[in-house]
Enzyme design. Structure first.
Site, PDB file in Angstrom:
ATOM      1  N   LYS A 156      -7.326   3.594  -0.941  1.00 44.90           N
ATOM      2  CA  LYS A 156      -8.444   3.419  -0.037  1.00 44.90           C
ATOM      3  C   LYS A 156      -9.517   4.517  -0.215  1.00 44.90           C
ATOM      4  O   LYS A 156      -9.407   5.795  -0.111  1.00 44.90           O
ATOM      5  CB  LYS A 156      -7.896   3.184   1.468  1.00 44.90           C
ATOM      6  CG  LYS A 156      -7.183   1.735   1.566  1.00 44.90           C
ATOM      7  CD  LYS A 156      -6.874   1.401   2.868  1.00 44.90           C
ATOM      8  CE  LYS A 156      -6.003   0.291   2.956  1.00 44.90           C
ATOM      9  NZ  LYS A 156      -6.509  -0.870   3.179  1.00 44.90           N
TER      10      LYS A 156
ATOM     11  N   LEU B 275       1.370 -11.674  -3.346  1.00 50.77           N
ATOM     12  CA  LEU B 275       0.781 -10.616  -3.588  1.00 50.77           C
ATOM     13  C   LEU B 275      -0.162 -10.567  -4.859  1.00 50.77           C
ATOM     14  O   LEU B 275      -1.505 -10.029  -4.577  1.00 50.77           O
ATOM     15  CB  LEU B 275       1.769  -9.421  -3.797  1.00 50.77           C
ATOM     16  CG  LEU B 275       1.222  -8.212  -4.122  1.00 50.77           C
ATOM     17  CD1 LEU B 275       0.444  -7.543  -3.074  1.00 50.77           C
ATOM     18  CD2 LEU B 275       2.312  -7.233  -4.517  1.00 50.77           C
TER      19      LEU B 275
ATOM     20  N   ASP C 279     -22.532  11.082  13.138  1.00 49.43           N
ATOM     21  CA  ASP C 279     -22.084   9.740  12.758  1.00 49.43           C
ATOM     22  C   ASP C 279     -22.496   9.558  11.042  1.00 49.43           C
ATOM     23  O   ASP C 279     -23.558   9.301  10.810  1.00 49.43           O
ATOM     24  CB  ASP C 279     -22.567   8.736  13.525  1.00 49.43           C
ATOM     25  CG  ASP C 279     -21.915   7.501  13.218  1.00 49.43           C
ATOM     26  OD1 ASP C 279     -21.168   7.335  12.287  1.00 49.43           O
ATOM     27  OD2 ASP C 279     -22.303   6.551  13.793  1.00 49.43           O
TER      28      ASP C 279
ATOM     29  N   HIS D 126       2.679   3.732   4.310  1.00 48.68           N
ATOM     30  CA  HIS D 126       0.986   4.086   4.438  1.00 48.68           C
ATOM     31  C   HIS D 126       0.788   5.263   5.431  1.00 48.68           C
ATOM     32  O   HIS D 126      -0.300   6.096   4.824  1.00 48.68           O
ATOM     33  CB  HIS D 126       0.441   2.949   4.991  1.00 48.68           C
ATOM     34  CG  HIS D 126       0.753   1.460   4.179  1.00 48.68           C
ATOM     35  ND1 HIS D 126       1.007   1.636   2.841  1.00 48.68           N
ATOM     36  CD2 HIS D 126       1.067   0.354   4.463  1.00 48.68           C
ATOM     37  CE1 HIS D 126       1.342   0.455   2.502  1.00 48.68           C
ATOM     38  NE2 HIS D 126       1.252  -0.340   3.239  1.00 48.68           N
TER      39      HIS D 126
HETATM   40  C1  BG6 Z   1       1.206  -4.086   3.803  1.00 46.62           C
HETATM   41  C2  BG6 Z   1       1.997  -4.687   4.765  1.00 46.62           C
HETATM   42  O1  BG6 Z   1       1.893  -3.062   2.995  1.00 46.62           O
HETATM   43  O2  BG6 Z   1      -0.030  -3.885   4.292  1.00 46.62           O
HETATM   44  C3  BG6 Z   1       1.470  -5.640   5.715  1.00 46.62           C
HETATM   45  O3  BG6 Z   1       3.354  -5.057   4.431  1.00 46.62           O
HETATM   46  C4  BG6 Z   1      -0.028  -5.323   5.979  1.00 46.62           C
HETATM   47  O4  BG6 Z   1       2.022  -6.024   6.808  1.00 46.62           O
HETATM   48  C5  BG6 Z   1      -0.830  -4.455   5.010  1.00 46.62           C
HETATM   49  O5  BG6 Z   1      -0.768  -6.218   6.930  1.00 46.62           O
HETATM   50  C6  BG6 Z   1      -1.850  -4.108   5.316  1.00 46.62           C
HETATM   51  O6  BG6 Z   1      -2.776  -3.534   4.553  1.00 46.62           O
HETATM   52  P1  BG6 Z   1      -4.284  -3.462   4.511  1.00 46.62           P
HETATM   53  O7  BG6 Z   1      -5.098  -2.973   3.193  1.00 46.62           O
HETATM   54  O8  BG6 Z   1      -4.885  -4.724   4.989  1.00 46.62           O
HETATM   55  O9  BG6 Z   1      -4.641  -2.352   5.551  1.00 46.62           O
END
Ligand code: BG6
Length: 483
Positions: free
Chosen positions: A184, A17, A394, A242
């Site tokens: 994001k 990470l 778009d 997420h």
């Molecule tokens: C992480 C997950 O939180 O988010 C991963 O543990 C995943 O499995 C990643 O690949 C996706 O993040 P991003 O920013 O690439 O969409």
């Protein structure tokens, strides 16, 4: 505002990470001039390595594809204020040595002002000992902040236990819980899109909207990460955090102000209206070998016969006056046919009147990879007839904002933490309510309520289980003719 004289301490500095996200984001901020004056970065991890090796690792994911000498020079400057200390995560004397290292840096500042930002890029097994050791050995009141990353437990009880332990050492206003989806660009744009446009906000409810899908697709499997993944599964990896965060921002009421607490109050309020997900509103899948790619169970780090889902679609309902009866389908999968994250809001049918076959309006907010927003509208085909055709209005960022740099989620979030802004971090009560929604189906999937459900197989590289289309139709989704 940014605090001068900040030492940023990255714990877990030799891990994936840190290498892939934290250091590149810190570098990105430095390059754009967003790190505080007098900043210093300290990596800390168990691995013994010298400074040269540390610098090599910490910069290995920093991009400079055209060998731009200006970027190369910046990387050298970045290395110039980054140092490394190795030590255990359990042993307090190692943390005293870390403090000594930090104090040596601070003694050079020539002013009493100093701040520390601890970034825990660590596996959950060492969260607590590290949080405790930092508090006991590296803490000075009013100058500390701590950033932590998921997983925050595995269900409601374990999350409460973890949060409880962390709280013994760190206060809520010192703690920044990252969900990087909140950093994001498109997710941050939701507040503006929703609350600065009467045209959108007036139809943002059950009267106009038929159904909503929030979709996460990744084109690769769990290769190499199977051991971690199998313990968690796709719901804990993506949906519970997420996608639910995206849902809460999409559906919350307008906050009293844009302050962190007002925003998070509204997110909690809307999530409290979501009942736990029902088993019948759930579809689970697991990828199998196809197209020369291995199946999930072929991964050596995955236990044989694992029933861990690598795909899940779950439908959530929000029992409040704005959203009652509108299905929100959250779906996520590994090893699919493409990389894509988007929100698809499908409006209701128009009353037919003069129209026979007319497509529904859809608003699509593409979070990645090509950030864009498009609205599907029906229009008359130009000419001397009355044929209609669905077209797209778009807004693709690359075209409309061609010069803009879209920040990485981690750049944006680390900057927020440096500024002390909690708006895009997850509050403790948000986590609690998020786990309450998902815990019953997770216990069912974990086999705690009887035999666990068998995930449906889907081929590596496909759209997901073939049952998916019928699942979505069940909630009123109608295909519009172009997708
Ligand atoms: C992480 C997950 O939180 O988010 C991963 O543990 C995943 O499995 C990643 O690949 C996706 O993040 P991003 O920013 O690439 O969409």
């Amino acid at each position: 505002e940014l605090k001068d004289n900040t030492v940023i301490i990255v714990l877990g500095a030799s891990g994936d990470l840190a290498k892939k996200k934290t250091f590149p984001a810190l570098f990105g901020l430095y390059r754009m001039g967003y790190l505080p004056r007098g900043v210093h970065i300290v990596g800390y991890a168990r691995t013994k390595m010298d400074l040269v090796e540390f610098h090599k690792r910490a910069t290995s994911y920093i991009k400079n594809p055209d060998d731009d000498p200006a970027i190369a020079a910046k990387i050298e400057e970045f290395k110039g204020f980054s140092t490394y200390v190795s030590g255990s995560y359990e042993d307090s004397t190692a943390f005293q040595a870390l403090t000594k290292h930090i104090e040596d840096i601070e003694s050079e500042y020539g002013s009493p002002e100093r701040h520390r930002l601890f970034y825990l890029a660590l596996p959950p097994s060492v969260f607590i000992p590290v949080a405790k050791n930092l508090r006991e050995n590296c803490y000075a009141p009013n100058i500390n902040r701590i950033i932590v990353e998921k997983p925050f437990g595995k269900d409601l009880d374990s999350c409460r236990e973890l949060l409880g332990s962390l709280k013994q050492h760190w206060a809520e206003d010192e703690t920044f819980r990252i969900d990087h989806y909140l950093g994001k660009e498109m997710v941050k744009n939701m507040l503006v899109l929703r609350f600065a446009n009467v045209g959108l906000s007036s139809g943002w409810d059950r009267n106009s909207i038929s159904n909503v899908q929030i979709t996460f697709k990744e084109p690769f499997g769990t290769e190499g990460r199977g051991g971690y993944f199998d313990e968690f599964g796709i719901i804990r990896d993506i949906l519970q955090n997420h996608l639910l965060q995206v849902l809460s921002i999409l559906t919350m009421e307008r906050p009293v102000s844009f302050s962190a607490e007002d925003i998070r109050d509204e997110k909690v309020k809307v999530l409290r209206c979501v009942p736990p997900i029902a088993q019948e509103d759930t579809l689970l899948g697991q990828y199998v070998a196809a197209n020369g790619k291995p199946g999930y169970l072929d991964d050596e780090t995955v236990p044989p016969n694992s029933v861990c889902p690598t795909y899940a679609a779950t439908t959530l309902w929000i029992n409040n006056p704005r959203w009652e009866g509108v299905p929100f389908i959250l779906k996520a999968g590994k090893a699919l046919n493409e990389a894509k994250v988007e929100i698809r809001i499908q409006y209701k049918d128009v009353t037919q009147g003069i129209f026979k076959e007319i497509a529904r309006n859809e608003l699509v907010i593409r979070i990645q990879p090509t950030e864009s927003i498009y609205l599907k509208l029906n229009t008359k085909v130009p000419g001397l007839n009355t044929r209609t055709v669905p077209i797209e209005m778009d807004l693709t960022y690359k075209r409309r904002f061609s010069d803009a740099h879209i920040p990485e989620a981690y750049e944006s979030l680390i900057l927020d933490a440096l500024r002390g802004d909690h708006s895009n971090f997850v509050r403790d009560d948000e986590l609690d309510v998020a786990w309450r929604i998902f815990t019953p189906i997770l216990h069912w999937i974990d086999g705690k309520m009887g035999p666990p459900p068998r995930p449906l197989p889907y081929p590596y590289g496909s759209r997901g289980p073939k049952e998916l289309d019928a699942f979505i139709r069940k909630y009123g989704y109608k295909r519009t003719d172009r997708q």
